[in-house]
Every structure is written in C-alpha cells, then in structure tokens.
Design an enzyme around this catalytic site. Sequence first.
Site, short mmCIF file in Angstrom:
data_model
loop_
_atom_site.label_atom_id
_atom_site.label_comp_id
_atom_site.label_asym_id
_atom_site.label_seq_id
_atom_site.Cartn_x
_atom_site.Cartn_y
_atom_site.Cartn_z
N SER A 87 -37.43 -65.14 20.75
CA SER A 87 -36.69 -66.37 21.25
C SER A 87 -37.80 -66.64 22.33
O SER A 87 -37.79 -67.56 23.07
CB SER A 87 -35.32 -66.32 20.84
OG SER A 87 -35.00 -65.47 21.87
N ASN A 88 -37.46 -64.81 23.03
CA ASN A 88 -38.28 -65.22 24.39
C ASN A 88 -39.57 -65.74 24.83
O ASN A 88 -40.09 -66.28 25.24
CB ASN A 88 -38.23 -63.82 24.97
CG ASN A 88 -37.01 -63.68 25.75
OD1 ASN A 88 -36.38 -63.78 26.51
ND2 ASN A 88 -36.30 -62.81 24.78
N ILE A 118 -44.67 -47.97 25.27
CA ILE A 118 -46.11 -48.12 26.42
C ILE A 118 -46.54 -47.12 26.25
O ILE A 118 -46.46 -46.39 27.38
CB ILE A 118 -46.22 -48.98 26.76
CG1 ILE A 118 -45.50 -50.85 26.39
CG2 ILE A 118 -47.37 -49.60 27.75
CD1 ILE A 118 -46.07 -51.04 25.45
N ASN A 150 -42.07 -56.24 31.65
CA ASN A 150 -40.53 -56.50 30.06
C ASN A 150 -39.24 -56.64 30.63
O ASN A 150 -39.17 -56.81 31.74
CB ASN A 150 -40.65 -54.05 29.72
CG ASN A 150 -39.18 -54.47 29.09
OD1 ASN A 150 -39.92 -54.95 27.89
ND2 ASN A 150 -38.83 -53.23 29.02
N HIS A 160 -34.84 -56.34 29.86
CA HIS A 160 -34.27 -55.82 29.62
C HIS A 160 -33.12 -56.71 29.71
O HIS A 160 -32.44 -57.45 31.07
CB HIS A 160 -34.33 -54.35 30.51
CG HIS A 160 -33.23 -53.41 29.41
ND1 HIS A 160 -33.69 -52.59 28.91
CD2 HIS A 160 -32.17 -52.92 29.96
CE1 HIS A 160 -32.35 -51.80 28.19
NE2 HIS A 160 -31.09 -52.11 29.06
N GLU A 178 -32.25 -64.89 30.35
CA GLU A 178 -33.70 -64.79 30.08
C GLU A 178 -34.60 -65.56 29.62
O GLU A 178 -35.48 -65.73 30.22
CB GLU A 178 -33.57 -63.69 28.67
CG GLU A 178 -33.09 -62.28 28.73
CD GLU A 178 -32.75 -61.21 27.14
OE1 GLU A 178 -33.09 -60.74 27.47
OE2 GLU A 178 -33.17 -62.03 26.25
C1 GRF Z 1 -34.29 -59.87 24.31
O1 GRF Z 1 -32.63 -59.08 24.74
C2 GRF Z 1 -35.11 -58.59 25.12
O2 GRF Z 1 -33.53 -58.57 26.77
C3 GRF Z 1 -35.18 -56.92 24.28
O3 GRF Z 1 -35.03 -57.62 23.32
C4 GRF Z 1 -34.37 -58.97 22.93
C5 GRF Z 1 -35.52 -60.27 22.23
O4 GRF Z 1 -34.53 -61.28 22.11
N1 GRF Z 1 -36.20 -56.49 25.13
P1 GRF Z 1 -35.95 -62.09 20.53
O5 GRF Z 1 -36.73 -61.88 19.88
O6 GRF Z 1 -36.90 -62.79 22.55
O7 GRF Z 1 -35.36 -63.61 20.26
#
Ligand code: GRF
Length: 293
Positions: A114-115, A189, A203, A205, A275
């Site tokens: 989703s990000n 990594i 990254n 988090h 995010e």
């Molecule tokens: C996110 O919560 C990010 O902070 C973590 O992994 C998750 C990825 O979510 N590192 P998505 O696959 O982008 O929905």
Amino acid sequence: MFKKLQDKWKVNGLNLLLILFTFAIGGSLCGYAGRKILIWTNLEKNLLWFILYIILITILWPVCVLLVSYPFGQFAFFKRYLQRIWNRMKGKKNQTNNRVPLIRIAIFASGAGSNAEKIIGHFNSSNSVKVALIISNRPKAGVLQIARNNNIETDVITSQQLQDSDTFIASLKAHKIDFLILAGFLLKIPPALVQAYPKKIINIHPALLPAYGGKGMYGMHVHEAVIASGDKQSGISIHYVDELYDHGEIIFQATCDILPKDNPQSLAEKVHQLEHAHYPAIIEAVVKKQNPG
Ligand code: GRF
C-alpha cells in the site's frame, strides 16, 4: 488489447467504452470544426491549407474531447489524460535542456504494497522523479501486481541474490537507480549495498524509533508490543538505512494517539494512514535535496 487499455487507464469495461466513444466523437468533431473554420477563410486547398488544418486540429482536439467527455461522464479522465500529455511535453523539453535530471528510484517491498502504491501515485506525473523498478523477495507479494498495473518493471529476488552484492549492485546500476526506497521489505540490506548507496536508502518503520525497532520488529509484532506497553502514543519513523536494523539517522517522525479502546489492528490502521500521508512527500524532499534540479 482492450484488457491492456483497461489496466493501463485503471477503468472498468463500461468506462473504457465511453472513453473510446469520446475519442471517436471528439476526434470527428475536431476534424469537422477545423474544416469549417478553413472554409470561412476561403483559402485554396493547397499545402498551406493542410499545414493550417493540422495546426488547427492540434489546438482544437483537446477542447473537443473535453467537451464531448462531459456528457459521457469522462471529464475527470480526460482532464488527467491531457494533463499527462502536457507534463510529458514539458518533461521532454526539460530533459532536452538538461535542466532537470531524472531521479530514478527502486521500491523494495515484501507485502501488500500500500505504501508503494502511494509512492507510485505521488510520482506518476512527476517530471523529475520516476519509480523505475519494484523489487520483492516474495513472488506472490501484492506489490508486484501494483507494479504491473502501473507498467513498472519488477524483479523478484532471493535472499541469496541480495547477499551477492556485486551482482545485485551491478543490476541496480544497470537500471540507473539513484535511491532505494524500502516499504515493508523484510530482508536485511547487506553492508555492501549500504556502502554503495550512502544516504540513498530510505526505510519507513511503523513506530517511534529508537523504541520498538530491531530484529523481529515488523508488521503486527510492532503494534502488539506498543499496545502491550501501555504507551499513549505511537507513530512512524522515516530513516536512512545503515548496517543495523532500524538504526540509521531519522529523517522524519509523525505521531498518533493511542486511545484506551485501541488494539494492535486499530493502531496498525492509524499508523498506515500516517505512512500514506507522509512517506511519498518525505521521499520527494530527500531525493530532490540530494539531486537538486
Ligand atoms: C508498513 O507498515 C511499513 O511501516 C513497514 O511495513 C509495512 C508495509 O505495509 N515497514 P504495506 O505493504 O506498504 O501496506
């Protein structure tokens, strides 16, 4: 071919039909209007007539398709479509002038993505930043479908391939990748990659580092630990990647309140919203600061 267009434009079958109608009727209208205007000028049908005709229909075409798109309910699509053509033309001009170098980023993700989707959407019409590659270690990761929907090249790698740093770095360089963006990537990594891309690996988090970071702190594990601790706040941390898990310099943090009724799932949703709201813009700020146009 129709399926390909549907995927490319992200529309359903009915909308695709209406869009094609709009192209056809808008195009004919534009040709008709162009000829009518030239009849008024009483010009003879010679080379000059044809040149003027081409110039006229180039100017009239966007107006005609926009007009026709309205009753077909496709105005928003055509507005975006024309905007993209305009941006591309501007982009080409800028590239020719060598004023804005294109920054190419690769997104690394292991999950739903989703990000990654938000980042792709954010840079979709950018002239200076391009999501050029999506890398995953899971052949069935949702992020790979998102990449295909957006016509972005994908690479599925094994942990072994990531560790084989020379070859891996060479393939990133072959793709002219400038920045690596981790968005839910679960493999560590390797140091050689960190050294090859100093301050160019970012990254996100899902907690307020340095708390709740480190090995094993990913996904719901993080939110479960935060809820169990009784903390009143959580949030997101965007940071450079160094040789240790969740350790590099923090670039940005945002917080959200934890209410007594919250559980790990509801907290995860709040954090995801943070995010999506911040990660694309922070990436843009970082990459543009390091590669000013
Ligand atoms: C996110 O919560 C990010 O902070 C973590 O992994 C998750 C990825 O979510 N590192 P998505 O696959 O982008 O929905």
